[in-house]
Design a protein around this motif. Structure first.
Motif, mmCIF file in Angstrom:
data_model
loop_
_atom_site.group_PDB
_atom_site.id
_atom_site.type_symbol
_atom_site.label_atom_id
_atom_site.label_comp_id
_atom_site.label_asym_id
_atom_site.label_seq_id
_atom_site.Cartn_x
_atom_site.Cartn_y
_atom_site.Cartn_z
ATOM 1 N N GLN A 1 83.007 -0.997 21.980
ATOM 2 C CA GLN A 1 83.309 -0.770 20.685
ATOM 3 C C GLN A 1 82.123 -0.282 19.959
ATOM 4 N N LYS A 2 81.087 -0.049 20.437
ATOM 5 C CA LYS A 2 80.103 -0.111 20.056
ATOM 6 C C LYS A 2 79.983 0.735 18.905
ATOM 7 N N TYR A 3 80.628 2.410 19.083
ATOM 8 C CA TYR A 3 80.064 3.756 18.299
ATOM 9 C C TYR A 3 80.497 3.435 17.249
ATOM 10 N N SER A 4 81.644 2.497 17.001
ATOM 11 C CA SER A 4 81.390 1.954 15.630
ATOM 12 C C SER A 4 81.621 1.122 14.791
ATOM 13 N N GLY A 5 80.355 0.245 15.160
ATOM 14 C CA GLY A 5 79.375 -0.438 14.727
ATOM 15 C C GLY A 5 78.538 0.545 14.207
ATOM 16 N N SER A 6 77.267 -0.401 13.093
ATOM 17 C CA SER A 6 76.233 0.311 12.533
ATOM 18 C C SER A 6 75.352 -0.497 13.436
ATOM 19 N N ARG A 7 74.516 1.630 13.882
ATOM 20 C CA ARG A 7 73.221 1.054 15.313
ATOM 21 C C ARG A 7 72.240 1.142 14.390
ATOM 22 N N PRO A 8 71.020 -0.356 15.149
ATOM 23 C CA PRO A 8 69.634 -0.424 15.261
ATOM 24 C C PRO A 8 69.163 0.729 14.245
ATOM 25 N N VAL A 9 67.806 0.254 13.698
ATOM 26 C CA VAL A 9 66.722 1.689 13.781
ATOM 27 C C VAL A 9 66.266 1.658 15.102
ATOM 28 N N SER A 10 65.681 2.491 14.963
ATOM 29 C CA SER A 10 65.341 2.580 16.591
ATOM 30 C C SER A 10 63.606 2.450 16.573
ATOM 31 N N ILE A 11 63.255 2.118 17.043
ATOM 32 C CA ILE A 11 61.692 1.352 17.925
ATOM 33 C C ILE A 11 61.141 2.739 17.565
ATOM 34 N N PRO A 12 60.676 3.415 17.479
ATOM 35 C CA PRO A 12 59.845 4.409 17.135
ATOM 36 C C PRO A 12 60.109 4.796 14.850
ATOM 37 N N VAL A 13 61.282 4.567 15.085
ATOM 38 C CA VAL A 13 60.600 4.429 12.910
ATOM 39 C C VAL A 13 60.290 3.244 12.882
ATOM 40 N N LEU B 1 53.915 11.653 12.339
ATOM 41 C CA LEU B 1 54.747 12.041 13.422
ATOM 42 C C LEU B 1 54.098 13.237 13.920
ATOM 43 N N MET B 2 53.348 13.645 13.520
ATOM 44 C CA MET B 2 52.071 14.222 14.842
ATOM 45 C C MET B 2 51.112 13.747 15.411
ATOM 46 N N ALA B 3 50.691 13.009 15.311
ATOM 47 C CA ALA B 3 49.954 12.356 15.620
ATOM 48 C C ALA B 3 49.983 11.852 18.052
ATOM 49 N N GLU B 4 48.961 12.225 18.403
ATOM 50 C CA GLU B 4 49.185 12.883 19.870
ATOM 51 C C GLU B 4 48.624 11.378 20.279
ATOM 52 N N PHE C 1 55.501 11.012 18.773
ATOM 53 C CA PHE C 1 56.912 10.313 18.417
ATOM 54 C C PHE C 1 57.025 12.309 19.026
ATOM 55 N N PRO C 2 58.170 12.006 20.290
ATOM 56 C CA PRO C 2 58.347 13.473 20.995
ATOM 57 C C PRO C 2 59.197 14.019 20.191
ATOM 58 N N SER C 3 59.471 15.245 20.233
ATOM 59 C CA SER C 3 60.747 16.132 19.928
ATOM 60 C C SER C 3 61.838 15.740 21.012
ATOM 61 N N ARG C 4 63.170 15.676 21.100
ATOM 62 C CA ARG C 4 64.249 15.566 22.332
ATOM 63 C C ARG C 4 63.590 17.150 22.366
ATOM 64 N N ASN C 5 63.613 17.925 22.411
ATOM 65 C CA ASN C 5 64.568 18.960 22.417
ATOM 66 C C ASN C 5 63.360 20.223 22.414
ATOM 67 N N LYS C 6 62.080 20.550 21.887
ATOM 68 C CA LYS C 6 60.973 20.982 22.193
ATOM 69 C C LYS C 6 59.859 19.960 22.624
ATOM 70 N N PRO C 7 59.040 20.804 23.160
ATOM 71 C CA PRO C 7 57.785 20.281 23.187
ATOM 72 C C PRO C 7 56.346 19.512 22.680
ATOM 73 N N THR C 8 56.893 19.726 21.477
ATOM 74 C CA THR C 8 56.016 19.540 20.119
ATOM 75 C C THR C 8 56.639 17.771 19.715
ATOM 76 N N HIS C 9 56.112 17.530 18.165
ATOM 77 C CA HIS C 9 56.535 16.814 17.571
ATOM 78 C C HIS C 9 57.944 16.562 17.667
ATOM 79 N N VAL C 10 58.808 15.255 16.720
ATOM 80 C CA VAL C 10 59.520 15.335 16.031
ATOM 81 C C VAL C 10 59.512 15.956 14.549
ATOM 82 N N CYS C 11 60.499 16.641 13.798
ATOM 83 C CA CYS C 11 60.394 17.142 12.446
ATOM 84 C C CYS C 11 59.363 16.213 11.179
ATOM 85 N N THR C 12 58.306 16.604 10.970
ATOM 86 C CA THR C 12 58.038 14.809 10.361
ATOM 87 C C THR C 12 58.204 15.232 8.779
#
Length: 510
Positions: A294-306, A324-327, A381-392
């Motif tokens: 039933q978790k799909y219908s619930g409000s998801r928590p804020v992710s740890i990275p955020v 967000l650009m930090a290495e 803060f890595p991007s899921r789909n690219k070998p870089t950081h997430v969008c700023t």
């Protein structure tokens, strides 16, 4: 017929036809003499016309004819009459006769030919110049924008001008892009801003976003037009003046919501900071208590990275984009140091500088939590789909999506959340953003008694000074003082968020 029958005289200087000096060569005889055997020999055709036998690299032979005469000024000159066999001998002789006729009128044929060439070239140049002027006169706002965004001396923003191009392609160019720069008026510019407001009103867009859009476009238009005003061909097209200079600031203000201020002043109070931590915890607990399936219908928590991004922005006073650009290679948790390369900082290219942050225990703890999540990657803060950081802008969007009561959205955006989970103080103080955390931290440092000069340096602000002596000689970086400021602020946050009996600052909006 042999060459002996063709050639009457064979002197070392000039060859004459069978009839002798003063006679004309026949076509057949010229064809015979245009031979390698007579290479570089001169032939006489009568009445001052003489030719020289040439042998080209290709092996072809020809005879170049000139008319030798004495100019009205007494100079001996040669007037080119043509080359046989490319030009017929009759045409060559007619050119000589024309030159003689000009001389009889006191006109030097060589100078007349030169004058004709000059006139022709002048006519060509004028045609080209007129064409260039016509093209320049037709240059439009769209042409200026393209030049401004692509020229080496043009605008160069950190995102490669992507946002600038998107805004102009959406709002500006469809309205005034086709207008010639020479015909652009202040009425056109004001009409553009009014059109933006009208469209937003029809679409029921958020007023704060509308105000910001008008501000941004007005300023970018000014920057573009002033850039063009200093350069050709745009400068020549603005002979009547720059139309942006005719727009008074109050004319732009009248198009905006009453009370609008471009600069935000939102500051989170101590109570709101504690409330935010409680919200993070409650969202996690509520989600974990939802039965499986039933978790799909619930409000998801804020992710740890955020969550870590929120607390790090607050405790270090950094910009969300810098974070967000930090290495991980730039973060030393043992030494409690975070190095931000100049390329990741905000500002004009020549003004950017490295920024070194001394991490408080509170900030170190947040980075440790984050490292457990993303420490196996190059970026914090890595991007899921690219070998870089997430969008700023990703964290700002995620936080904004949980404060939709301030967004005036009719429905959720595709793939985005749509709730008020992160609204603080029941919305009484308005929306908050990651950049407000930077403002909150600097304000709280002031309340802790930290010098504004040190706070500015903790935020990596450029400290302006009119004194060239101070600028050139006083280079102390205040590392010790900044480290103490971050420590005091980090300790205050640690007590604020972990001690329920702490005495908090009085909440006050600056």
């Amino acid at each position: 017929m042999t060459r002996k029958n063709i050639i009457a005289e064979n002197s070392k200087e000039i060859l004459y036809p069978k009839g002798g000096k003063g006679k004309e060569w026949t076509v057949r005889a010229l064809q015979e003499i245009a031979n390698a055997e007579y290479k570089n020999r001169t032939i006489g055709d009568g009445d001052g016309l003489r030719g020289r036998v040439r042998v080209l690299a290709s092996g072809n032979t020809s005879i170049t004819f000139v008319y030798r005469y004495r100019s009205p000024e007494g100079k001996i000159r040669d007037y080119g009459c043509g080359t046989f066999p490319k030009t017929g001998i009759k045409t060559i002789r007619a050119a000589r006769d024309e030159a003689k006729h000009l001389l009889s009128q006191g006109v030097d044929p060589t100078e007349k030919r030169q004058a004709e060439k000059i006139e022709k070239q002048a006519a060509i140049t004028k045609t080209i110049t007129d064409n260039e002027k016509e093209k320049a006169a037709a240059l439009s706002v769209a042409d200026l924008f393209n030049s401004w965004t692509t020229a080496n001396t043009g605008v160069k923003r950190q995102d490669g001008n992507e946002v600038l191009k998107r805004v102009f392609n959406k709002h500006v160019l469809p309205e005034i892009g086709a207008i010639h720069i020479s015909k652009l008026t202040d009425d056109d510019l004001l009409g553009l801003l009014k059109a933006i407001k009208s469209k937003a009103t029809v679409k029921n867009d958020p007023q704060r976003g509308l105000n910001r859009t008008i501000d941004v476009i007005y300023r970018d238009l000014g920057q573009m037009l002033r850039w063009g005003e200093k350069r050709q061909p745009w400068r020549r097209l603005m002979v009547e003046g720059n139309p942006i200079d005719l727009i008074e600031p109050n004319q732009v203000t009248e198009l905006q919501d009453e009370g609008y201020k471009e600069e935000r002043e939102r500051i989170l109070s101590d109570d709101e900071i504690r409330e935010l931590k409680a919200i993070f915890k409650k969202l996690e607990d509520d989600y974990s208590n939802i039965p499986a399936g039933q978790k799909y219908s619930g409000s998801r928590p804020v992710s740890i990275p955020v969550q870590c991004a929120v607390w790090l922005c607050l405790s270090t006073l950094c910009r969300i984009g810098e974070l967000l650009m930090a290495e991980w290679q730039h973060i030393d948790l043992k030494a409690g140091a975070w190095h931000i390369p100049a390329a990741n900082t905000k500002g004009r290219k020549h003004q950017r500088r490295d920024h070194n942050i001394s991490l408080s225990n509170f900030a170190i703890e947040q980075f440790k939590i984050l490292k457990a999540e993303t420490g196996n990657t190059d970026f914090c803060f890595p991007s899921r789909n690219k070998p870089t950081h997430v969008c700023t802008k990703s964290v700002s969007k995620q936080i904004g999506d949980r404060q939709v009561s301030f967004k005036n959205r009719d429905k959720p955006l595709s793939g985005r959340l749509h709730n008020d989970d992160l609204v603080l103080s029941a919305g009484a103080n308005g929306e908050w953003t990651p950049h407000d955390l930077r403002r909150t931290g600097s304000t709280m440092m002031q309340k802790l008694g930290i010098s504004p000069d040190i706070i500015d340096r903790c935020q990596n602000h450029v400290i302006e000074t009119k004194s060239k002596t101070r600028k050139n000689y006083q280079h102390y970086d205040y590392t010790k003082e900044k480290a103490e400021a971050w420590r005091l602020w980090g300790d205050h946050l640690d007590v604020l968020l972990n001690n329920a009996n702490v005495v908090t600052f009085t909440s006050k909006e600056a």
